[in-house]
Design an enzyme around this catalytic site. Structure first.
Site, short mmCIF file in Angstrom:
data_model
loop_
_atom_site.label_atom_id
_atom_site.label_comp_id
_atom_site.label_asym_id
_atom_site.label_seq_id
_atom_site.Cartn_x
_atom_site.Cartn_y
_atom_site.Cartn_z
N MET A 98 -4.12 3.56 -4.51
CA MET A 98 -3.03 2.91 -5.24
C MET A 98 -2.05 3.98 -5.68
O MET A 98 -2.37 4.86 -6.48
CB MET A 98 -3.57 2.15 -6.45
CG MET A 98 -4.44 0.95 -6.08
SD MET A 98 -5.13 0.12 -7.53
CE MET A 98 -6.40 1.32 -8.00
N GLU A 99 -0.83 3.90 -5.13
CA GLU A 99 0.16 4.93 -5.40
C GLU A 99 0.47 5.01 -6.90
O GLU A 99 0.69 4.00 -7.57
CB GLU A 99 1.46 4.63 -4.63
CG GLU A 99 2.48 5.75 -4.75
CD GLU A 99 3.77 5.45 -4.01
OE1 GLU A 99 4.52 6.41 -3.76
OE2 GLU A 99 4.01 4.27 -3.70
N GLN B 23 -5.29 8.91 3.64
CA GLN B 23 -4.53 7.78 4.16
C GLN B 23 -3.11 8.20 4.53
O GLN B 23 -2.44 8.91 3.78
CB GLN B 23 -4.45 6.65 3.15
CG GLN B 23 -3.82 5.38 3.73
CD GLN B 23 -3.63 4.27 2.73
OE1 GLN B 23 -2.71 4.31 1.92
NE2 GLN B 23 -4.51 3.26 2.77
N CYS C 290 1.05 -1.62 2.19
CA CYS C 290 1.96 -1.36 1.07
C CYS C 290 3.10 -2.37 1.05
O CYS C 290 3.81 -2.53 2.04
CB CYS C 290 2.52 0.06 1.15
SG CYS C 290 3.65 0.45 -0.22
N ASN D 221 -10.70 -6.98 -0.18
CA ASN D 221 -9.95 -6.33 -1.26
C ASN D 221 -9.03 -7.34 -1.92
O ASN D 221 -8.47 -8.19 -1.25
CB ASN D 221 -9.16 -5.15 -0.67
CG ASN D 221 -8.19 -4.53 -1.65
OD1 ASN D 221 -6.99 -4.47 -1.41
ND2 ASN D 221 -8.69 -4.04 -2.78
N GLU E 68 -8.04 -8.67 -6.31
CA GLU E 68 -8.40 -9.47 -7.49
C GLU E 68 -9.88 -9.42 -7.84
O GLU E 68 -10.44 -10.42 -8.31
CB GLU E 68 -7.96 -10.92 -7.30
CG GLU E 68 -6.47 -11.14 -7.36
CD GLU E 68 -5.84 -10.73 -8.70
OE1 GLU E 68 -6.29 -11.20 -9.75
OE2 GLU E 68 -4.89 -9.92 -8.67
N GLY F 281 -9.66 -2.01 -6.68
CA GLY F 281 -8.50 -1.26 -7.12
C GLY F 281 -8.33 -1.27 -8.62
O GLY F 281 -9.02 -0.57 -9.35
#
Length: 311
Positions: free
Chosen positions: A8-9, A68, A98, A199, A201, A223
């Site tokens: 996660m950026e 990544q 993304c 992936n 929630e 995440g």
């Protein structure tokens, strides 16, 4: 069951990876995306995004870190993957998920999901470039503005030689707005021979169980839930619906985080307050602490407050 810390950026940077893998039970984690354009990046960029390359490709606690990439040039992606592996990357992941507008405008991330043939070309270029013992994987969404190419993209990734695919159970148009459509992962899982990792929630142990039930996927990438609740992976593995780490344990984690190698004091202040704000959604103690520190502008004052609070 494998549990993976999501890329996660601006969130799961090297400091956060160090902290979360020190207490979480992750099989591996993935770097924030490294953008590839028209050159092979210098080594210091790889080490900036993934300092774990200097530690055999693992965090201090021993969790492998996969590198990544995001881009649309097959030759440059392949060349950078070769360099990352030479520097010690244990695996390469490709970003087709993304949703950021700036990324998509430059034909990167989820916008490529409207071009399954390009997705295949990019994954294959990297797969062909790196040694066969280095896994290559990809992360995608259900689609860009719709799900029309959902299965085509999944097949494109598999046919290109990927070892597995992680699917965020929303389209780019869905953003991060609940719900995640876990049930839409089942046809992908049934159509592919490679592993499909779910992936989106997963905030609680109950979410993890429901996601596995609806998607049919065994493995999960977590995440924001892992950042908000640092012991979430432990709760999932032990099937616990209550926290396993005490607030005192979490205070020690926060001190470790603040003492990480930040570029600037103001940057660390922002990062810490971001994290504390996220934890305040789950921990009443974090909400009280947030009210006390949100206006503090000196990092040492926050450190002193945390150290004074630890029992």
């Amino acid at each position: 069951m494998k549990l993976i810390l999501a890329p996660m950026e601006g969130l799961t940077d090297p400091i956060m990876r160090d902290v979360l893998t020190s207490v979480g039970s992750f099989d591996w984690c993935v770097t924030e995306f490294i953008r590839v354009t028209n050159s092979v990046l210098p080594d210091h960029i790889f080490h900036q995004f993934c300092p774990e390359l200097l530690n055999d490709g693992k965090t201090a606690s021993g969790t492998p870190v996969h590198v990544q990439f995001l881009g649309n040039d097959p030759e440059m992606l392949a060349a950078n993957a070769i360099r990352a592996v030479a520097l010690g990357a244990p695996a390469i992941d490709m970003n087709f998920g993304c949703p950021a507008k700036t990324v998509n405008r430059h034909r990167g991330g989820s916008v490529l999901l409207d071009e399954p043939e390009v997705v295949h070309e990019l994954v294959k270029a990297v797969r062909d470039a790196v040694p066969s013992h280095i896994p290559v994987s990809a992360k995608m969404r259900l689609g860009y503005m719709d799900r029309n190419f959902m299965l085509e993209n999944a097949h494109a990734i598999e046919d290109a030689g990927a070892a597995w695919v992680t699917v965020h159970a929303r389209t780019k148009a869905d953003g991060y707005t609940p719900p995640a459509f876990w049930d839409q992962l089942q046809p992908i899982r049934e159509a592919l021979k490679i592993n499909v990792i779910a992936n989106g929630e997963i905030w609680t142990n109950a979410d993890a169980k429901q996601c596995r039930l609806e998607s049919g996927c065994e493995d999960l990438m977590i995440g924001r839930g892992a950042v908000t609740t640092p012991d979430l992976t432990q709760c999932i593995r032990q099937n616990s619906d209550t926290a396993l780490l005490s607030w005192n344990d979490l205070l020690a984690l926060q001190i470790r985080f603040i003492n990480g190698p930040a570029k600037t004091e103001i940057g660390m202040l922002g990062r810490y307050k971001q994290w504390l704000g996220m934890m305040s959604k789950h921990y009443p103690e974090a909400k009280l602490l947030w009210d006390e520190v949100k206006r503090i502008k000196q990092l040492h004052e926050i450190v002193e407050k945390l150290e004074a609070t630890v029992l």
